[in-house]
Design an enzyme around this catalytic site. Structure first.
Site, PDB file in Angstrom:
ATOM      1  N   ASP A   1       0.828  -1.203   0.000  1.00 20.49           N
ATOM      2  CA  ASP A   1       0.000   0.000   0.000  1.00 20.49           C
ATOM      3  C   ASP A   1       0.867   1.260   0.000  1.00 20.49           C
ATOM      4  OD1 ASP A   1      -2.432   1.550   0.434  1.00 20.49           O
ATOM      5  OD2 ASP A   1      -3.227  -0.272   1.340  1.00 20.49           O
TER       6      ASP A   1
ATOM      7  N   THR B   1      -6.982   3.506  -2.756  1.00 28.75           N
ATOM      8  CA  THR B   1      -6.724   2.112  -2.374  1.00 28.75           C
ATOM      9  C   THR B   1      -7.702   1.123  -2.991  1.00 28.75           C
ATOM     10  OG1 THR B   1      -5.678   2.743  -0.293  1.00 28.75           O
ATOM     11  CG2 THR B   1      -6.619   0.535  -0.400  1.00 28.75           C
TER      12      THR B   1
ATOM     13  N   ASN C   1     -12.639   4.845  -2.746  1.00 28.87           N
ATOM     14  CA  ASN C   1     -12.893   4.175  -1.474  1.00 28.87           C
ATOM     15  C   ASN C   1     -14.346   4.419  -1.077  1.00 28.87           C
ATOM     16  OD1 ASN C   1     -10.192   3.390  -1.340  1.00 28.87           O
ATOM     17  ND2 ASN C   1      -9.601   5.155  -0.106  1.00 28.87           N
TER      18      ASN C   1
ATOM     19  N   LYS D   1      -6.845  -4.063   5.990  1.00 23.63           N
ATOM     20  CA  LYS D   1      -7.978  -3.302   5.467  1.00 23.63           C
ATOM     21  C   LYS D   1      -9.022  -4.247   4.873  1.00 23.63           C
ATOM     22  CE  LYS D   1      -5.302   0.799   4.057  1.00 23.63           C
ATOM     23  NZ  LYS D   1      -4.993   1.706   2.928  1.00 23.63           N
TER      24      LYS D   1
ATOM     25  N   ASP E   1       1.015   2.369   4.019  1.00 24.24           N
ATOM     26  CA  ASP E   1       0.079   3.449   3.710  1.00 24.24           C
ATOM     27  C   ASP E   1      -0.209   4.295   4.949  1.00 24.24           C
ATOM     28  OD1 ASP E   1      -1.916   4.669   1.781  1.00 24.24           O
ATOM     29  OD2 ASP E   1      -3.303   4.013   3.326  1.00 24.24           O
TER      30      ASP E   1
ATOM     31  N   HIS F   1       0.853   8.180   5.277  1.00 19.86           N
ATOM     32  CA  HIS F   1      -0.113   9.250   5.504  1.00 19.86           C
ATOM     33  C   HIS F   1       0.282  10.111   6.706  1.00 19.86           C
ATOM     34  CE1 HIS F   1      -3.202   8.759   2.526  1.00 19.86           C
ATOM     35  NE2 HIS F   1      -3.387   7.482   2.800  1.00 19.86           N
TER      36      HIS F   1
ATOM     37  N   HIS G   1      -1.174   2.398  -5.289  1.00 20.20           N
ATOM     38  CA  HIS G   1      -0.938   3.815  -5.617  1.00 20.20           C
ATOM     39  C   HIS G   1       0.369   4.228  -4.968  1.00 20.20           C
ATOM     40  CE1 HIS G   1      -2.026   4.707  -1.471  1.00 20.20           C
ATOM     41  NE2 HIS G   1      -3.142   4.011  -1.642  1.00 20.20           N
TER      42      HIS G   1
ATOM     43  N   HIS H   1      -2.710  10.924  -1.517  1.00 17.84           N
ATOM     44  CA  HIS H   1      -2.603  10.506  -2.915  1.00 17.84           C
ATOM     45  C   HIS H   1      -3.971  10.648  -3.549  1.00 17.84           C
ATOM     46  CE1 HIS H   1      -4.552   6.844  -1.427  1.00 17.84           C
ATOM     47  NE2 HIS H   1      -3.726   6.971  -0.405  1.00 17.84           N
TER      48      HIS H   1
END
Length: 542
Positions: A34, A76, A97, A158, A300, A304, A348, A483
Site C-alpha cells: 500500500d 486504495t 474508497n 484493510k 500506507d 499518511h 498507488h 494521494h
C-alpha cells in the site's frame, strides 16, 4: 475397423500428452504494498538485505520499471480492484474508497453490505462484502477454470484490500478488526471462523508486537532522513510531544488497537497471518493452483502520517524488506522454490509532504476544496435561487444534487456550465473537465484518458477537477501526505514478478496496472476477468 481405431488412438494420445504438458504453478501470491512509490525499490536499495525481499525480487525476478495507473482517482480500493480485474472504474464500478451514488445522492463505502453479518466480531467492521464489484477478478476466473477446486484467500488489515482482490466467491477473505484486535470476516464467506484463524487470533500477536517501543532497525544517524526526525510536516501519535523516535505503543495499543496499523508491525502481523493461511488451507498442496492475495497496509498508514521524507517511512520499508525475505523463505520451504509465482505491486504511490516541498522551494500547496465548494454553492445559489446544488467534491469530482435539481425543475446543463466556468477561475485548479463533454476540453491526452477510465456514470461526479502538480487536498492538518491524483508520484508503481515461469530481467517499456490480471491469466492459461481492458505483458508471457 482398424482404420477407425488408429485415428481415435492417436487423438487420445495427443489429448493425454497435452494434459500432461499443461503446467501451472502450485500457488500464485499477489502482493500489493500500500502506497509504495516505484522509486522505493531503489531509494533504500543499498540498505535492503542482500538475501531479503526486495533485492531477491529484483535479482531473481523480472521488473516492469515503467508501470503506471491509467485512471483517476488513485485510491486504495480502486487500485486493488484494478490489479485483480485488469479493468478500470468505468467498468468494474469501484470508483473510489467512497463515492456518491448518483441516483440517490447517498455516500457509499466500497465494500459496505448491510445484508451480511460479522463473523468473529460484533463490530460493524464485519458488515462487508464484494457486492459492489461489477466485474470478475483473476481470482474468480481461477476458481471458475478449475470448477472451484482452486483455493483463494485474501488477507489484509484493510477490509477493502482483502475483499476486492479475493473476488466474489473465494475460499475466504479476512481483515483486521480494531475493536477486538483480531482478524475477522463476514457471512458472505462463512458462518464461523475457521480453526486456523481462531488459533491465530488466540495468540494475540498484536499485543506482543506492540509491547515494546518502535525504535529504528539500524542506528538512527545512518538513515537517509536522519536530519529530519522532528519536523513540522510529520504527524504525532496521541500523547506524543514530538514526531521523533522512539514511538511507544505499549499503552496506546491498550485503548487504540488500530495503532498497530501505523507501524511496521502491522506488516509483520499481516505476513504472519498469510503464513497461517498457507498452512491452514494447505495452499499449494492440491492438484489445482491456489491463489493468495496479500496487502501490506502499514506502509500506507505510516506514509499518511509522516510522509515520504521521514525516518518512519524509511524504517517501515527496511523492516518490510526483512519480513518479505522471511515470507519468501517460508514459501520456499512449504510450497517449494520454483513451484510458486509471486508478483509485487502497489495500489498507488504518494506525494511529498506539502510543507516539506515548500521548505525546499518546490512547487506545492494545500488545495482548499471545502472553501472552493462553499464558494461554488454560493455562486450557483445566486444564479439559480437554490442552495446546496453541489453535494460534495469527493474524489476530486463535483457531485450534483440531482434530487433537488429535478424536483425544482432546474436546468441541469446550465448549472453544470456555470459550475465549470466558476471552477476554471480557481487558481489552484489546472484543469476542470465536464466529463460528459470531455472531447471538447483542451486537456493533455494522457490526463484525458485517465479521466475517462475513472468515470463511472452511476458512481462518479460529472465534473473532474485536476489540481496543479504538488497541490492536493490535505486531511491531515498539514502533516504527512496523501494521494489520488494523476501525477507520477501517485501513479508510477512497482511491478516485479518472481518464481514459476519467470526469467530474470527488466523492461523500461510502459505498461499499466490493468495489464497485471491478463498477464496472470496468460501464465495460468485461463480466461481474463470479465471486464478486463488490459493486455498480457509479452516479456512475462512470451
Amino acid at each position: 475397423m482398424k482404420r477407425l481405431l488408429l485415428p481415435c488412438l492417436a487423438l487420445a494420445i495427443s489429448l493425454s500428452s497435452f494434459s500432461q504438458n499443461l503446467q501451472r504453478p502450485k500457488l500464485v501470491v499477489g502482493i500489493v504494498v500500500d502506497q509504495m512509490r516505484w522509486d522505493y525499490l531503489y531509494r533504500y536499495y543499498d540498505r535492503y538485505d542482500n538475501n531479503g525481499g526486495f533485492k531477491r525480487l529484483l535479482k531473481e525476478g523480472f521488473s516492469c520499471e515503467n508501470t503506471f495507473i491509467n485512471y483517476v482517482p488513485s485510491y486504495t480500493a480502486v487500485g486493488h480492484t484494478t490489479v485483480f480485474t485488469g479493468s478500470v472504474p468505468a467498468i468494474h464500478g469501484i470508483a473510489g474508497n467512497n463515492w456518491i451514488d448518483q441516483a440517490s445522492g447517498k455516500n457509499m463505502y466500497c465494500t459496505d453490505d448491510s445484508t451480511v453479518q460479522p463473523v468473529g466480531s460484533t463490530s460493524k467492521a464485519g458488515k462487508m462484502s464484494p457486492r459492489n464489484l461489477l466485474a470478475t477478478t483473476i481470482t474468480d476466473e481461477l476458481r471458475l477454470a478449475t470448477n472451484f477446486q482452486s483455493k483463494v484467500i485474501g488477507v489484509s488489515l484493510k477490509d477493502r484490500a482483502s475483499i476486492l482482490p479475493a473476488g466474489h466467491h473465494p475460499t475466504g477473505a479476512f481483515w483486521f478488526d480494531d475493536a477486538k484486535g483480531d482478524f475477522i470476516t463476514s457471512t458472505w464467506y462463512m458462518n464461523e471462523l475457521p480453526k486456523w484463524v481462531a488459533d491465530f487470533n488466540a495468540k494475540d500477536e498484536p499485543s506482543r508486537l506492540t509491547a515494546t517501543p518502535w525504535t529504528t532497525l539500524y542506528p538512527i544517524q545512518t538513515y537517509k532522513q536522519s536530519t529530519a526526525d522532528d519536523v513540522k510536516w510529520e504527524g504525532k501519535f496521541k500523547g506524543e510531544k514530538t514526531t521523533s523516535f522512539p514511538h511507544d505503543f505499549s499503552e496506546l495499543y491498550k485503548t487504540n488497537k488500530d495503532v498497530i496499523r501505523t507501524s511496521p508491525f502491522g506488516n509483520t502481523l499481516t505476513l504472519d497471518f498469510a503464513k497461517a493461511a498457507i498452512a491452514g488451507n494447505a495452499l499449494g498442496k492440491g492438484a489445482a493452483t491456489d491463489f493468495l492475495t496479500v496487502n501490506c497496509a502499514s506502509t500506507d498508514y505510516v506514509g499518511h502520517k509522516f510522509g515520504p521524507n521521514s525516518i518512519e517511512v524509511e524504517d517501515v520499508y527496511l523492516r518490510l524488506d526483512k519480513d518479505l525475505g522471511n515470507f519468501f523463505r517460508y514459501l520456499d520451504e512449504k510450497v517449494g522454490k520454483g513451484n510458486y509465482l509471486v508478483f509485487l505491486t502497489a495500489d498507488h504511490g504518494a506525494a511529498h509532504s506539502i510543507n516539506f516541498m515548500k521548505e525546499n522551494k518546490m512547487p506545492a500547496d494545500f488545495l482548499q476544496l471545502n472553501n472552493i465548494i462553499t464558494g461554488l454553492n454560493e455562486h450557483l445559489q445566486s444564479k439559480f435561487k437554490e442552495d446546496r446544488l453541489v453535494l460534495s467534491d469527493m474524489n476530486y469530482q463535483i457531485n450534483f444534487n440531482y434530487n433537488k435539481i429535478n424536483s425544482q425543475n432546474l436546468d441541469y446543463d446550465a448549472i453544470k456550465a456555470a459550475a465549470v466556468k466558476y471552477l476554471k477561475q480557481q487558481p489552484e485548479l489546472q484543469f476542470v473537465v465536464d466529463v460528459e463533454n470531455i472531447g471538447n476540453e483542451p486537456v493533455p491526452e494522457t490526463i484525458k484518458s485517465r479521466i475517462v477510465n475513472g468515470y463511472n456514470a452511476k458512481r462518479s461526479g460529472t465534473i473532474q477537477m485536476i489540481p496543479f502538480p504538488g497541490w492536493f487536498e490535505s486531511g491531515y492538518n498539514g502533516t504527512g501526505t496523501t494521494h489520488g491524483t494523476w501525477n507520477p508520484h501517485d501513479t508510477h508503481i512497482p511491478l516485479v514478478w518472481m518464481g514459476w515461469g519467470i526469467k530474470p530481467g527488466k523492461s523500461n517499456r510502459e505498461v499499466y496496472m490493468t495489464d497485471i490480471a491478463p498477464t496472470v491469466a496468460g501464465l495460468l492459461r485461463i480466461q481474463m476477468p470479465s471486464g478486463c481492458t488490459g493486455h498480457a505483458i509479452p516479456e512475462i508471457t512470451p
